[in-house]
Design a protein around this motif. Structure first.
Motif, PDB file in Angstrom:
ATOM      1  N   ARG A  57       8.478  -1.574   1.161  1.00 19.48           N
ATOM      2  CA  ARG A  57       8.420  -0.377   1.295  1.00 19.48           C
ATOM      3  C   ARG A  57       9.963   0.164   1.598  1.00 19.48           C
ATOM      4  NH1 ARG A  57       4.374  -3.281   3.470  1.00 19.48           N
ATOM      5  NH2 ARG A  57       2.194  -2.393   3.593  1.00 19.48           N
ATOM      6  N   SER A  99      -2.296   3.157   4.582  1.00 11.48           N
ATOM      7  CA  SER A  99      -1.335   2.740   4.985  1.00 11.48           C
ATOM      8  C   SER A  99      -1.681   1.455   6.142  1.00 11.48           C
ATOM      9  CB  SER A  99      -0.248   3.402   5.606  1.00 11.48           C
ATOM     10  OG  SER A  99       0.354   4.375   4.690  1.00 11.48           O
ATOM     11  N   VAL A 146       8.237   1.858  -3.628  1.00  5.37           N
ATOM     12  CA  VAL A 146       7.646   0.795  -3.216  1.00  5.37           C
ATOM     13  C   VAL A 146       7.687  -0.337  -4.242  1.00  5.37           C
ATOM     14  CG1 VAL A 146       5.187  -0.208  -2.472  1.00  5.37           C
ATOM     15  CG2 VAL A 146       5.921   2.134  -1.686  1.00  5.37           C
ATOM     16  N   HIS A 200       3.175   3.722  -5.218  1.00  2.48           N
ATOM     17  CA  HIS A 200       3.245   4.909  -4.242  1.00  2.48           C
ATOM     18  C   HIS A 200       1.942   5.064  -3.419  1.00  2.48           C
ATOM     19  CE1 HIS A 200       3.828   9.210  -3.360  1.00  2.48           C
ATOM     20  NE2 HIS A 200       5.121   8.921  -3.903  1.00  2.48           N
ATOM     21  N   PHE A 201       2.188   5.139  -1.961  1.00  2.00           N
ATOM     22  CA  PHE A 201       1.107   5.336  -1.204  1.00  2.00           C
ATOM     23  C   PHE A 201       0.090   6.541  -1.363  1.00  2.00           C
ATOM     24  CE2 PHE A 201       2.781   1.569   0.706  1.00  2.00           C
ATOM     25  CZ  PHE A 201       1.612   0.957   1.390  1.00  2.00           C
TER      26      PHE A 201
END
Length: 290
Positions: free
Chosen positions: A50, A33, A55, A17-18
């Protein structure tokens, strides 16, 4: 690749998870990112898939995650060892020796006494560890040298010197029906009614499933055996630590335990070399024939 990029990638790969990865790293999400995208373009491979909701890792990303963790561990270990070498050069702490709590106590006492009498001996900072922790401390640079036990501890990547080899015993309450036996087999030891085998924590802190009590150190384990809550299979040398209400029965088909002193192959520490030489001299000498 820069270590910064590797840290960024590991965070995203572990969080999947960004947003959470950015929070963990203390940076904004857009530059994170961009950094991952630049890394993928430079490597010519997609590392992450993505999706709109999740993700996931690609097969290539899984390879980089494994290698990145190893590379970052090596960087941190190099930093720790360099700092400790600098402190030693300025008269700071001496050698850090890691060993499993409760193991090889008699051997360790002989080693420390013999080394202390050597000219130029430095202080030995002894760190008592939980199961498997001494190996991790040696790999990540928190320890200079360690006592490891094959086949349970991995020694690949270290230089080693064998110190002793011994059998294993089953430690039981003296009142148990098997206490008077001359020997047992592993299958019997692992399935004693009312005495389930203890559960040690994994490297991530979780415990395996089972009925046995959760244990973290040798002292706690001996107390639980004395109370009749569990039993344990241990090297034969543990006999010297057993109190009156505990007995040790040989495990006839258990693998032999070899205790080794281990150190990183790139170590240039004079103190570590002296400690290893002292340990090697403590090995039992072969019996000469008539």
């Amino acid at each position: 690749m820069e270590t910064r990029e590797l840290r960024y990638f590991v965070a995203v790969a572990e969080e999947l998870h960004f947003g959470r990865a950015a929070e963990r790293l203390g940076i904004a999400q857009p530059p994170l990112s961009r950094a991952i995208g630049q890394l993928e373009r430079r490597l010519g491979a997609a590392l992450l898939e993505r999706g709109s909701r999740a993700v996931t890792m690609t097969e290539t990303g899984t390879v980089l995650l494994r290698e990145a963790r190893a590379a970052l561990d090596a960087v941190e270990a190099a930093e720790r060892r360099t700092r400790r070498a600098a402190r030693a050069a300025s008269g700071g702490p001496g050698v850090v020796l890691a060993m499993k709590a409760g193991a090889s106590s008699e051997l360790l006492a002989k080693l420390l006494d013999a080394y202390a009498s050597e000219p130029g001996a430095v202080d030995v900072d002894l760190v008592l560890c939980g199961i498997g922790e001494q190996e991790r401390m040696l790999r990540d640079g928190r320890a200079d040298v360690a006592l490891l036990h094959r086949p349970f501890d991995a020694t690949a990547g270290f230089d080693t010197e064998e110190l002793s080899t011994e059998g294993q015993v089953l430690v039981l309450p003296a009142r148990h029906d098997l206490a008077g036996r001359s020997g047992v087999h592993m299958a019997e030891a692992a399935a004693l009614p009312g005495l389930p085998m203890p559960r040690w924590p994994r490297s991530d802190g979780t415990y395996p499933e089972g009925d046995g009590p959760k244990v973290r150190d040798h002292t706690q384990l001996l107390q639980l055996v004395s109370l009749g809550r569990t039993s344990m299979v241990a090297p034969e040398s543990c006999r010297s630590q057993l109190i009156g209400d505990l007995v040790a029965v040989p495990v006839l088909d258990a693998p032999a335990i070899t205790t080794v002193i281990a150190w990183p192959p790139h170590s240039r520490s004079v103190a570590v070399a002296a400690l290893v030489r002292t340990a090697a001299r403590l090995q039992p000498q072969p019996h000469a024939g008539p």
